[in-house]
Enzyme design. Sequence first.
Site, short mmCIF file in Angstrom:
data_model
loop_
_atom_site.label_atom_id
_atom_site.label_comp_id
_atom_site.label_asym_id
_atom_site.label_seq_id
_atom_site.Cartn_x
_atom_site.Cartn_y
_atom_site.Cartn_z
N GLY A 133 0.78 -1.24 0.00
CA GLY A 133 0.00 0.00 0.00
C GLY A 133 0.81 1.28 0.00
CE LYS A 204 -0.37 -6.97 -0.80
NZ LYS A 204 -1.12 -6.88 0.48
#
Lengths: 425, 425
Positions: A133, A204
Amino acid sequence: MKTVKVAILGLGTVGSGVYKLIQKRADVMEKTIGAQMEVKKILVRNMNKKREGVDASLLTDNWNDIIEDEEIQIVIEVMGGIEPAKTMILEALRAGKNVVSANKDLIAEEGHVLLATAEENHVDFLFEAAVAGAIPIIRPMKQCLAVNDISEVVGIVNGTTNYILTKMTEEGMDFSDALEKAQELGFAEADPTSDVEGLDAGRKVAIMASIAFHSRVVFPNVFTEGITKITAKDIEYAKEFDSVIKLLGVAHNTESGIEVGVYPMMIHKEHPLASVRDSFNAVFVHGDAADDAMFYGRGAGEFPTASAVMGDVIDVARNMAYGCNGRISCTCYKNLPVKDIGDVKNKFFIRMQVTNEPGVLAAVAEVFGNHKVSITRVVQEHTQPHQAELVIVTESVKEKYMKQALEELLALPSILEVSSIIREY
Amino acid sequence: MKTVKVAILGLGTVGSGVYKLIQKRADVMEKTIGAQMEVKKILVRNMNKKREGVDASLLTDNWNDIIEDEEIQIVIEVMGGIEPAKTMILEALRAGKNVVSANKDLIAEEGHVLLATAEENHVDFLFEAAVAGAIPIIRPMKQCLAVNDISEVVGIVNGTTNYILTKMTEEGMDFSDALEKAQELGFAEADPTSDVEGLDAGRKVAIMASIAFHSRVVFPNVFTEGITKITAKDIEYAKEFDSVIKLLGVAHNTESGIEVGVYPMMIHKEHPLASVRDSFNAVFVHGDAADDAMFYGRGAGEFPTASAVMGDVIDVARNMAYGCNGRISCTCYKNLPVKDIGDVKNKFFIRMQVTNEPGVLAAVAEVFGNHKVSITRVVQEHTQPHQAELVIVTESVKEKYMKQALEELLALPSILEVSSIIREY
């Protein structure tokens, strides 16, 4: 005055955040990029849905309105999923448009294709928001730490599971209650599989490993194990060992290849990752020059994710002003093998229920010894008159040897149950 | 094959680290910047000093050898101090050379002059290493978080004092023993003033505040207070209050101006800065979109600092390849006032020795009340038959009111001593 015109693909949580931030910062954008920024089109699936605060004339459900519009220089892809995102991004890049994406699913599988296409067309393809993020991690690794030989990247990169484990650790909740609470608060989805099984974190860590080690790692390379089997009892033992249990995405660059996986691990409470609580994310990096570094922050949410997207958009706009789009593209110039999980070495915490009779520990120790597993710690607790809980902590050993040892252990009549197997950081 | 030629000014700890990293990474430099990198000259004061592992033919004590050499495109200034560094940097920029510097003293005082000169000459002036060593913080703030309105930057940006406070907290050492240990280990200099009095941290927080708030803050704007008065007793109280004492560089952007200072503060143990131990540094940033973020790592040392310097050098070289040097320069486009410390609001922990008789607390409370200071917590401990230790924790109040209240308190006959005054985060 010049104006940079952008299109947003998708108007969900992140897309709305991006739209709002562009409006909110209109007064300082010229100071930041030397131009105004204007959202010219927003691609949506449903033109009839009511969208508060969005200029309806910008909406379109026709991709041609965007790809054929030569004024649009930056395409912001925040719809997620493999298709149609992949096709649209490729078409945009080939049309000479810069692309910013937050699409971890796509980048963890096809990042190299997208980056190569961007390079051929001398445009930017940036995706800071796809990992952790709001936390700057891609740009720090590609630029600030560029001189480093990075040997390790370890991250808490899924907020849902970190929230659940924090509740289990600090409030003694069990997994299902903590999951329910996370769902109530909107931290976990109705189907939490992708989070709790480590798939989201796996995507990720594939992206981070590729950048850290200059060699492509894709999601199918990543071994994943989730947190659904973690019990209150395991959490208690972790405390006893001055540790906490965290779902870690772990990537190591070793002489024999890249090791990459996602699993719950016991990590010592003094490690900086151990104090990352609630839904926060953090990525720990070890470089030969920088030594240890860690990046901490919000891994998800409307504005945190939009913050990372806009950091990229602003970078693209600054490159446009200087005519240097594409200045940092793919940094994977090596072709390192990714090791099979069986060949990855880990330390293990094994909790089992055994019959309470002489010789059990000796039998267990013999099985481990036969499979090259060294034991560093043994704790035995009498739980019932004829039963005991036996906890073994091992030294670092290849996963395949541990697997063989466990199979043999399970065949011993004195082993009633192997209750948990948790790796140690 | 192209070669980027650089000069290093200064061959102390950081200069040596930079030189070694350039040699060590020679084999991958072309993959990183599309060219080889060569150290063409190294400016030293003493040509006769023996320098292990350095090609002696590169050394010069004549600045003209560098400034007049048109092949040198990047000047790496790692000698420190205001002069001659300032003059050399300005001359290099005016000669069209890019400059990378780690010089916090100079940048905290004259950064705006150097950046303006770089801008006029369309070259880069980068200084990631000047703040928090290896930790990426300037680039993340100028790029990744560029869309944010940053309201707060708080950092542990001096490793020496963090080491000392960690020893005091974890091993019960007092200040002078911990300082001695830090000196033995080479973490503290023979004259530790700049570290323990907060001056070093003050320079770094001036630079960070300028970047975070887009408005110039210089070192003389920064109020500084060191850690020399912190006692074992204060550390104990901090523990009792679930806090730790850290030397924090604090910068807030408020509606009435920028607040900036360095002082020891009690910070709650769950705050991410609280778990930053030993000589590690960390910078915590709050942005309106990104929410909380923190950057952690090595704040000093040969290779950590050289890592940050080389991150900048590589960025300059990539800009050279694309002809876009100067693409991100000064980002101070506002002109915000910096508040006087008297107008900054803080919470205070005050520990004092008082006579043990009825009415003392009432008298103390009255003095605080008269100066707009609200009390949130009182702890009284009988230390001797006729003496007590009184601890007061206040709500947030302007520093000038607290100062007035303390002056009045000291005039009360029942107040024997004000032993410590520590701010609370």
